[in-house]
Write an enzyme that holds these catalytic residues in place. Structure first.
Site, PDB file in Angstrom:
ATOM      1  CG  HIS A  63      -2.058   0.945   1.185  1.00  0.00           C
ATOM      2  ND1 HIS A  63      -2.213   2.058   1.879  1.00  0.00           N
ATOM      3  CD2 HIS A  63      -3.079   1.074   0.193  1.00  0.00           C
ATOM      4  CE1 HIS A  63      -3.321   2.710   1.687  1.00  0.00           C
ATOM      5  NE2 HIS A  63      -3.943   2.010   0.596  1.00  0.00           N
ATOM      6  CG  HIS A 112      -6.697   8.568  -1.112  1.00  0.00           C
ATOM      7  ND1 HIS A 112      -5.321   8.179  -1.285  1.00  0.00           N
ATOM      8  CD2 HIS A 112      -7.497   7.235  -1.132  1.00  0.00           C
ATOM      9  CE1 HIS A 112      -5.113   6.923  -1.671  1.00  0.00           C
ATOM     10  NE2 HIS A 112      -6.403   6.262  -1.288  1.00  0.00           N
TER      11      HIS A 112
END
Length: 602
Positions: free
Chosen positions: A273, A502
């Site tokens: 990630h 985000h």
């Protein structure tokens, strides 16, 4: 002249009706049967619009935009060629290459916009070889070649003046912390602490020699469009990616300068990630960029993203000692330890380069997660929230336990049956530490910023703004206790209230004293997979189990400003305030508010 893509030979997009991409390159490579059906039917002569079936009502805005892209990529009627009285010549650019110009001498053909799309899609560099033979050959054919009018604004939403990024980065000191430009909010475009992806490759920062992109999602066509306009398309690029991206699997066959490697994870639900860039320059220097943004269009348009950009890091002298060039925060050592964990041979040249680079100018700590089970070592805990624990115990000034830990992320994991289960037992237990911690301490208050349904519905992209918030109803239903800790997304001071976050950040803020004790910018959402969870067997030495790769930076005042805290809101003794990405004080959820859930998009 470029030929139009053959729709019958396109692969079907793996995302099907859930495809939210807005990149013309993607539509020239992949078919979308649900869009094709609407497109072939054509525009309704009465409404002058496409008829969108009811089942796509929730995503009608994105479908209309995608249909416009199909119009560009697969025009139903060929545009007529127009003749102009121009011929092309070459003028040398500042970077030593050549660009196409024109003088009114002879006849050439103006190429349609579709030809331009296809040219970029094939990623043919606009810069011919600078060798004398190649230049001579190109000059001999110039009058036979069509003139291509490339317009960067057709591909990149926010385009700022070139050559200014070095000055902007210098003025951002001592934090070097930016938010991305918001396409639909012009106030952000020229905000001093706003940055675009194109600016990160700006020539004022150095002549790029090679790059490495470590990220979760990578739209390679979109990314290479940025490389194209930055003039670095032919430079070596290493891509480590986490999500399944079929177009990356074979990219090196078509573009040998690109090495793309999918990061294999040890468990099915683990994720690579991290969002990190390594940029090498021709003079031997390099730069590290830590981000929260995936490398695809939506993440750089109307979403709030955070980016830390390192100073330019010069190469060490060849006879330098092996320990020379380390930062006071041991950033280089931690970066090397992190990259080694991938066990990917293609990273070795970067590892060697980092070892020979002076990282002394870096003033933040690297805080990462890697998959596995880990115990405390001589340097403390190496990864996850326990790594934060070790650093805060060593370097954070004394903090009153009443000062809350503010968490903010774009997704929330399964946190347990109550706030004590993991939030207090593991996470807050680590983040409450300071350098004067002794014995038992009270757990600080917990506050969580996560967009409400109302936040998303009022965003620049409407409900589609929630596409970056993958918190599910299934998980939310299992932790109803979380509701009382939730706060709205508000960012009026940074013009981003309507740009869904985000970004992921963690901090402790004292509103009364107008000061911040520390701040973390990271790819890690609030989850056990990202930060780690201790085993509950007290007979064993605590083992922190982590699922994901993550990367972030910790800003500690003693290393960044030399003070005990960061100023909040205004300059203090010549030190600029820390640029928080959201407004304080926080705004709690109203009684009728509810967190946005990904299920609302289906």
């Amino acid at each position: 002249m470029a030929t139009k893509p053959d729709k019958t030979k396109l692969k079907v997009c793996q995302y099907g009706e859930n495809c939210y991409r807005k990149n013309p390159i993607h539509f020239s490579e992949y078919s979308h049967p649900h869009l094709d059906k609407i497109y072939e039917k054509g525009i309704n002569p009465q409404t002058k619009k496409y008829d969108i079936p009811d089942e796509y009502d929730m995503s009608s805005d994105i479908i209309v935009l995608q249909l416009k892209l199909l119009e560009k990529v697969f025009p139903k009627a060929e545009k007529k060629q127009t003749k102009t009285t121009t011929t092309q010549n070459t003028t040398q650019s500042q970077n030593g290459g050549y660009r196409l110009g024109s003088t009114k001498e002879s006849e050439t053909v103006t190429v349609t916009k579709q030809d331009e799309v296809e040219r970029v899609e094939r990623n043919k560099s606009p810069v011919p070889s600078t060798s004398s033979a190649a230049v001579k050959q190109d000059n001999s054919n110039l009058r036979k070649k069509p003139r291509i009018d490339r317009n960067i604004k057709d591909y990149i939403a926010v385009v700022l003046e070139k050559g200014k990024m070095a000055e902007k980065l210098e003025k951002s000191a001592p934090y070097n912390f930016f938010l991305t430009a918001i396409t639909d909010c012009k106030q952000t475009h020229h905000e001093p602490l706003t940055v675009t992806l194109q600016e990160i490759f700006d020539e004022s920062l150095g002549e790029v020699e090679s790059t490495a992109q470590i990220n979760f999602m990578v739209d390679i066509g979109w990314l290479l469009g940025h490389y194209y306009f930055a003039g670095i398309l032919d430079k070596p690029l290493l891509v480590l990616y986490g999500d399944d991206m079929p177009e990356l699997a074979t990219i090196s066959k078509h573009k040998p300068q690109i090495t793309a490697i999918k990061v294999n994870m040890p468990t099915p639900f683990a994720t690579s990630h991290t969002k990190m860039m390594l940029i090498g320059y021709k003079d031997g220097s390099m730069r590290v960029v830590i981000s929260t943004a995936n490398l695809y269009e939506d993440d750089w348009n109307n979403r709030t993203q955070g980016i830390w950009i390192s100073p330019k890091l010069d190469p060490l002298p060849e006879d330098a000692d092996t320990v020379a060039g380390e930062s006071p925060t041991k950033f280089r050592q931690d970066l090397l330890l992190y990259l080694v964990e991938y066990k990917i041979a293609a990273l070795q040249p970067w590892i060697n380069r980092i070892r020979r680079t002076d990282f002394g100018a870096i003033n933040v700590f690297l805080v990462c997660s890697v998959p596995g089970g880990f115990f405390e070592g001589p340097r403390g805990h190496p990864w996850g929230h326990a790594r934060l624990n070790s650093l805060l115990k060593q370097h954070a000034t004394k903090i009153n336990y009443k000062i809350p830990v503010i968490c903010q992320s774009s997704s929330i994991g399964s946190l347990g049956a109550n706030v004590q289960a993991w939030i207090q037992h593991d996470f807050l237990n680590s983040l409450r530490k300071d350098s004067e911690s002794t014995g038992l301490q009270q757990i600080p208050p917990f506050k969580m910023i996560y967009p409400s349904y109302g936040n998303v519905s009022n965003s620049h992209d409407g409900m589609l703004g929630g596409g970056c918030l993958p918190y599910s109803k299934n998980t939310n239903d299992k932790q109803p206790w979380l509701r009382e800790y939730l706060h709205q997304w508000r960012s009026n001071a940074r013009y981003r209230t309507h740009a869904m976050p985000h970004i992921k950040s963690y901090t402790r803020v004292n509103l009364e004293e107008e000061e911040i004790y520390w701040f973390v910018l990271t790819s890690a959402n609030l989850s056990k997979a990202a930060w780690g969870s201790f085993n509950k067997n007290v007979k064993l030495q605590p083992c922190l189990r982590i699922a994901n790769y993550e990367a972030g930076v910790l800003f500690l005042p003693r290393f960044v400003t030399g003070e005990e805290t960061f100023p909040l809101g205004k300059i203090r003794d010549g030190i600029p305030p820390f640029p928080l990405p959201y407004d304080v004080p926080l705004t709690p959820y109203a009684p009728d508010d509810k967190p946005f859930l990904m299920d609302y998009l289906h």
